[in-house]
Design a protein around this motif. Structure first.
Motif, PDB file in Angstrom:
ATOM      1  N   UNK A   1     -62.094   4.791-110.877  1.00 37.87           N
ATOM      2  CA  UNK A   1     -61.070   5.707-110.864  1.00 37.87           C
ATOM      3  C   UNK A   1     -60.532   5.929-112.220  1.00 37.87           C
ATOM      4  N   UNK A   2     -60.628   7.213-112.668  1.00 42.26           N
ATOM      5  CA  UNK A   2     -59.953   7.703-113.891  1.00 42.26           C
ATOM      6  C   UNK A   2     -58.417   7.566-113.788  1.00 42.26           C
ATOM      7  N   UNK A   3     -57.991   7.823-112.650  1.00 44.27           N
ATOM      8  CA  UNK A   3     -56.397   7.744-112.489  1.00 44.27           C
ATOM      9  C   UNK A   3     -55.928   7.805-111.196  1.00 44.27           C
ATOM     10  N   UNK A   4     -54.616   7.832-110.575  1.00 43.43           N
ATOM     11  CA  UNK A   4     -54.507   7.945-109.329  1.00 43.43           C
ATOM     12  C   UNK A   4     -52.987   8.413-109.201  1.00 43.43           C
ATOM     13  N   UNK A   5     -52.729   9.145-108.043  1.00 40.20           N
ATOM     14  CA  UNK A   5     -51.413   9.984-107.874  1.00 40.20           C
ATOM     15  C   UNK A   5     -50.966   9.187-106.379  1.00 40.20           C
ATOM     16  N   UNK A   6     -49.649   8.885-106.445  1.00 42.30           N
ATOM     17  CA  UNK A   6     -49.281   8.043-105.511  1.00 42.30           C
ATOM     18  C   UNK A   6     -47.741   8.640-104.794  1.00 42.30           C
ATOM     19  N   UNK A   7     -47.458   8.063-103.495  1.00 39.51           N
ATOM     20  CA  UNK A   7     -46.492   8.705-102.867  1.00 39.51           C
ATOM     21  C   UNK A   7     -45.110   8.525-103.444  1.00 39.51           C
ATOM     22  N   UNK A   8     -45.007   7.652-104.314  1.00 44.59           N
ATOM     23  CA  UNK A   8     -43.767   7.324-105.166  1.00 44.59           C
ATOM     24  C   UNK A   8     -43.774   7.935-106.600  1.00 44.59           C
ATOM     25  N   UNK A   9     -44.390   8.984-106.614  1.00 46.10           N
ATOM     26  CA  UNK A   9     -44.587   9.570-107.952  1.00 46.10           C
ATOM     27  C   UNK A   9     -43.651  10.657-108.353  1.00 46.10           C
ATOM     28  N   UNK A  10     -42.768  10.996-107.099  1.00 46.08           N
ATOM     29  CA  UNK A  10     -41.564  12.331-107.266  1.00 46.08           C
ATOM     30  C   UNK A  10     -42.185  13.482-107.425  1.00 46.08           C
ATOM     31  N   UNK A  11     -43.519  13.438-106.769  1.00 48.05           N
ATOM     32  CA  UNK A  11     -44.014  14.903-106.557  1.00 48.05           C
ATOM     33  C   UNK A  11     -43.811  15.407-104.761  1.00 48.05           C
TER      34      UNK A  11
ATOM     35  N   UNK B   1     -52.876   9.617-102.867  1.00 49.14           N
ATOM     36  CA  UNK B   1     -52.328   8.883-101.787  1.00 49.14           C
ATOM     37  C   UNK B   1     -50.815   9.080-101.513  1.00 49.14           C
ATOM     38  N   UNK B   2     -50.762   9.103-100.265  1.00 50.32           N
ATOM     39  CA  UNK B   2     -49.127   9.080-100.085  1.00 50.32           C
ATOM     40  C   UNK B   2     -48.575   7.721 -99.920  1.00 50.32           C
ATOM     41  N   UNK B   3     -49.260   6.523-100.057  1.00 54.35           N
ATOM     42  CA  UNK B   3     -49.241   5.307-100.139  1.00 54.35           C
ATOM     43  C   UNK B   3     -48.525   4.819-101.466  1.00 54.35           C
ATOM     44  N   UNK B   4     -47.574   4.158-101.595  1.00 54.41           N
ATOM     45  CA  UNK B   4     -46.955   3.711-103.013  1.00 54.41           C
ATOM     46  C   UNK B   4     -47.783   3.109-103.815  1.00 54.41           C
ATOM     47  N   UNK B   5     -47.430   3.007-105.319  1.00 56.01           N
ATOM     48  CA  UNK B   5     -48.310   2.650-106.272  1.00 56.01           C
ATOM     49  C   UNK B   5     -48.750   1.245-106.339  1.00 56.01           C
ATOM     50  N   UNK B   6     -48.105   0.434-105.846  1.00 54.84           N
ATOM     51  CA  UNK B   6     -48.666  -0.984-105.809  1.00 54.84           C
ATOM     52  C   UNK B   6     -49.806  -1.041-104.652  1.00 54.84           C
ATOM     53  N   UNK B   7     -49.811  -0.403-103.656  1.00 60.13           N
ATOM     54  CA  UNK B   7     -50.851  -0.259-102.967  1.00 60.13           C
ATOM     55  C   UNK B   7     -52.296   0.284-103.783  1.00 60.13           C
ATOM     56  N   UNK B   8     -52.039   1.419-104.119  1.00 59.89           N
ATOM     57  CA  UNK B   8     -52.987   2.223-104.837  1.00 59.89           C
ATOM     58  C   UNK B   8     -53.515   1.201-105.872  1.00 59.89           C
ATOM     59  N   UNK B   9     -52.830   0.382-106.619  1.00 63.89           N
ATOM     60  CA  UNK B   9     -53.272  -0.429-107.727  1.00 63.89           C
ATOM     61  C   UNK B   9     -54.225  -1.551-107.159  1.00 63.89           C
TER      62      UNK B   9
END
Length: 257
Positions: free
Chosen positions: A150-160, A131-139
């Motif tokens: 979910x095995x893991x998640x990728x977020x908009x604030x991961x620096x990618x 998601x492009x949403x920030x980590x706190x929303x994904x969590x």
């Protein structure tokens, strides 16, 4: 600990590769969040409109749909251009706060998606939230998903680099030990916006456009298939998409399933 984690990823990748070769089951399933897993786009649009009403400017739900799937920094810049009288760097956090407050009252899971997530867990196929949403929303979403979904998640604030760049999906694949471009076609990606679809397709994943929530027409997108509902979708249906993708040659045209 890190070396042990890498050994576990390697073993998982080898097992998944063998399983895919035998039955065309997905190696992994990647899920966009807003509008794909949860019908949260109306929450975002309401938060945008509420912020504008409080601080001036011109914004409505139609404008919200046009920026759906785009980074919040870009949304903030556009809202400022429409007259929102707030510092640009404050707008994303205020929008997030508004959406999280609504999701705490009710997490709007899209019908049928929780059953698919549960089936994937039982089959040992990892799902990754992208998601492009920030980590706190994904969590917050992961915490309310079926256990182990979910095995893991990728977020908009991961620096990618963000969607439509393929980086988020390539990173998600790496999280479950899928590092070969040749294996990406054996991964499914669900997206609802052209921005996200473009990102997933560019990564090599077999991309499915979910059309049940987004009124913006994505039929001209580069996805492999489109789907309007998750109701009744089974693991066999997902495996059939992988089998069809692997059995085709040349560019894949969008189809409806």
């Amino acid at each position: 600990m890190n070396m042990e984690h890498k050994r576990e990823e390697s073993r998982a990748g080898s097992t998944d590769k063998a399983r895919s070769a035998m039955g065309h089951r997905p190696l992994a399933v990647f899920w966009d969040m807003d509008g794909t897993l949860i019908d949260s786009e109306p929450y975002w649009h309401q938060a945008e409109v509420d912020l504008v009403r409080e601080h001036g400017g011109d914004w409505n739900a139609d404008m919200g749909w046009q920026v759906s799937g785009k980074p919040l920094t870009k949304v903030a810049r556009l809202m400022r251009e429409r007259g929102l009288d707030l510092p640009e760097d404050q707008i994303p956090d205020l929008l997030i706060d508004g959406v999280i407050a609504m999701e705490e009252r009710h997490m709007p899971w899209i019908e049928g998606v929780r059953a698919i997530l549960t089936d994937l867990v039982e089959a040992g196929i990892p799902s990754i939230l992208v998601t492009t949403s920030p980590r706190r929303m994904a969590q917050a979403v992961v915490a309310k998903a079926p256990k182990g979904a979910f095995a893991d998640y990728v977020c908009g604030d991961d620096g990618l680099a963000q969607k439509p760049n393929p980086a988020p999906y390539l990173h998600a694949a790496g999280l479950v030990g899928i590092n070969s471009p040749d294996l990406m076609a054996s991964c499914l990606a669900f997206e609802d916006t052209l921005t996200g679809i473009t990102s997933a397709v560019a990564s090599g994943a077999t991309t499915v456009a979910y059309t049940g929530t987004n009124p913006v027409d994505t039929s001209s997108g580069p996805q492999f298939a489109s789907i309007s509902s998750y109701r009744g979708v089974t693991l066999d249906d997902l495996s059939a998409l992988i089998a069809k993708r692997l059995g085709r040659s040349g560019p894949s045209a969008a189809q409806t399933c």
